[in-house]
Design an enzyme around this catalytic site. Structure first.
Site, PDB file in Angstrom:
ATOM      1  CB  SER A 282     -49.496  32.738  47.751  1.00  0.00           C
ATOM      2  OG  SER A 282     -49.542  32.442  48.193  1.00  0.00           O
TER       3      SER A 282
ATOM      4  CE1 TYR B 229     -44.659  34.670  51.874  1.00  0.00           C
ATOM      5  CE2 TYR B 229     -46.610  32.993  51.395  1.00  0.00           C
ATOM      6  CZ  TYR B 229     -46.081  34.020  51.214  1.00  0.00           C
ATOM      7  OH  TYR B 229     -45.227  33.355  49.771  1.00  0.00           O
TER       8      TYR B 229
ATOM      9  CE  LYS C 268     -45.465  36.852  48.886  1.00  0.00           C
ATOM     10  NZ  LYS C 268     -44.270  37.473  47.703  1.00  0.00           N
TER      11      LYS C 268
END
Lengths: 370, 370
Positions: free
Chosen positions: A128, A156, A160
């Site tokens: 991402s 989050y 990643k």
């Protein structure tokens, strides 16, 4: 005969389902594992309607190494994995971070271990643009190139970034270890795909994003305003130093994004480059107001919004420099943000309940005719 | 009555065993879990000899959440954890990185989950100065303060940095979530202890580092040269821009380091600060040649060494700025590097086989007399 056989984790989710479709259309066989925690098996029916081919499906949690082993054992033709399975809500990740680390990081470790046992050595990873954090803190880093320093600002994004590190270290180690033993090592490869803002739906109007609960992205929220499921859109801040005061993002049509996965997989299989990161974005930034205007134009009426204060953690500008993917993967976006708005409207207006309802008969008839 | 009851993971290892001793001496009850993968149960006998108290011990792998649950259930008095259990060889971590991520990161997630289920809310984590990577890339960052940007240069260091992130995000989330619910939240706390170069042994000569296989730190290697188990020491580079051309490290006596853990634990329990990182170092840097000279002086003869090329990944200078721990924890090193050399020599000369042999009777007699 299939071009190859690919395991897609999280293959019933938004981007996973479109990538499955792209791979089937390109001649790959696809095996899906998905926990169905945040997606619907109906996506598989829609994939079959659109492609004429049905992927194999197993309901498997990505942290369940034994279940992954069984899938690999049952499908020895699998030579590559595209790995989407993850928890993905930025806000939730700050409330239950341990669950995000367990599922996202722990699940990726389990997957790599199982892959190794079954000699599956190519992995395309769903990363991402969040890994960059606030790129505006560096001069000359907008639009963002892949060499921009990593600095995620939420849990989050940290999951990643950690998975990128795990894949990078592991693929490099496997290559080094095999090379030292005089064995072929080039089959170990990894693609880290950093997407910007995926949006849009299938042009047929029968496949799109089907978020469980409250959506957390701009366009799905706008879709709910347009269908009357939501009163108004909240715009977080109009005092950014942008052309109209709202924040800038790079919106990428999900069909383009899915094709990016296909091209990255093809590149790994043809060029065996080791580990590489690629931005998948359009290179064009749009403000929140520009998105509201574009979607309102498609819907044919003004959509209600209210400007409120900036959100903590939001940044001014996340626009991709997609040059590396353009050149190396021979991939670039073909669809505009406006086209994404059109396709999204066709999806939400025809399927306000997402996959929990049958699509209109005329859309299905149009697909059968085509 | 005990001051408190603490679970020490990896409590039979080098730093874990000294920390166990420090806690028992300070009046804590201690429960150890250790897989014995890279340590010996004999350490527990030595702890008992020196402290007169025997910690509880369970052979448990840190990734085995069910076994951790059983230990917590059996010892409801546990209110804090000091977490050492990890794989720790930098070189090996580049060969089997996935195992390092699985055991170190996965094990820490399992531990935090199990702690949560048993309402154990203080964690002191064994981090490392390795998380800083090459601090010399920043002006004014030598000696290294805690706000130096993180940038580990190897897999081992990346596992430590990831665990710091997991603990930080989780403790912060637990506090925020409980506070929002109007519940007491201050009991959730974490200490991230970044150690520099631990060395030395117990002054009694019966407890010290007992590396399995080839040691990978300077002083244990020098110890083997002194006992004749190794022909010579390899010195990696004498062309660094230091006072004698060799690399500079901050050596900290393991007894001081163990006391640092005790003080950090006391601080968490008294001040409930949330998550904090502290450097544990002396603030004094020593070159490789200075260490060779100091240890040779203790042994009473010159020890053979050979200068070879620099090692990839080695950096010029890793010296701590220990001011924060000095001020907040009221902790500073009491023993010099020279004292560490003396104690190390007493340990290795009397126990060249480490814990695989009984210590000399006169050392045991001296302990009984004291």
């Amino acid at each position: 005969m299939a071009v190859g056989t690919v395991l897609i984790t999280g293959g019933t989710g938004y981007i996973g389902s479109f990538t499955t479709l792209a791979l089937l259309d390109a001649g790959y066989d696809v095996v899906i594992v998905d926990s169905l925690y945040n997606s619907s098996k109906v996506a598989i029916d829609r994939i079959e309607l659109l492609s004429g081919r049905r992927p194999d499906f197993y309901q498997v949690d990505i942290t369940d190494e034994k279940a992954l082993d069984e899938v690999f054992a049952k499908h020895p033709a699998i030579d590559s994995v595209i790995h989407f399975a993850a928890l993905k809500a930025v806000g939730e990740s700050s409330i239950i971070p341990l669950e995000y680390y367990r599922v996202n990081v722990g699940g990726s470790i389990a997957l790599l271990q199982s892959m190794t046992r079954h000699n599956v050595t190519n992995i395309v990873f769903s990363s991402s643009a969040t890994v960059y954090g606030d790129a505006t803190r560096f001069p000359d880093m907008i639009p963002i190139p892949e060499h921009c320093p990593i600095g995620p600002t939420n849990t989050y994004g940290r999951t990643k970034s950690m998975i990128e590190d795990v894949i990078t270290d592991y693929v490099n180690a496997q290559r080094n270890n095999l090379q030292k033993e005089g064995k072929p090592y080039q089959q170990w490869n990894g693609a880290l795909l950093r997407y910007f803002n995926p949006c849009g739906a299938h042009p047929s109007g029968i496949m799109g994003e089907d978020p469980q609960g409250v959506p957390f992205n701009l366009l799905p929220l706008l879709g709910q305003v347009a269908t009357g499921q939501r009163e108004k859109l909240l715009v977080y801040g109009e005092d950014y130093p942008s052309r109209d005061g709202t924040a800038i993002r790079d919106y990428i049509h999900v069909v383009d994004l899915a094709r990016g996965h296909l091209e990255a997989l093809n590149y790994l299989r043809s060029n065996q480059p080791g580990v590489k990161a690629w931005n998948l974005g359009s290179g064009r930034g749009s403000t929140v107001f520009e998105i509201i205007n574009a979607f309102s134009a498609v819907v044919g009426r003004d959509l209600k919004y209210e400007v409120v204060a900036r959100r903590a953690g939001d940044v001014l500008d996340l626009t991709a420099n997609p040059k590396l993917a353009n050149e190396e993967l021979k991939w670039k976006t073909e669809f505009t943000m406006e086209k994404a708005c059109e396709d999204l409207w066709r999806w939400v207006s025809n399927n306000p309940q997402g996959y929990r309802q049958e699509p209109p008969a005329e859309l299905l008839a149009a697909i059968k005719k085509a």
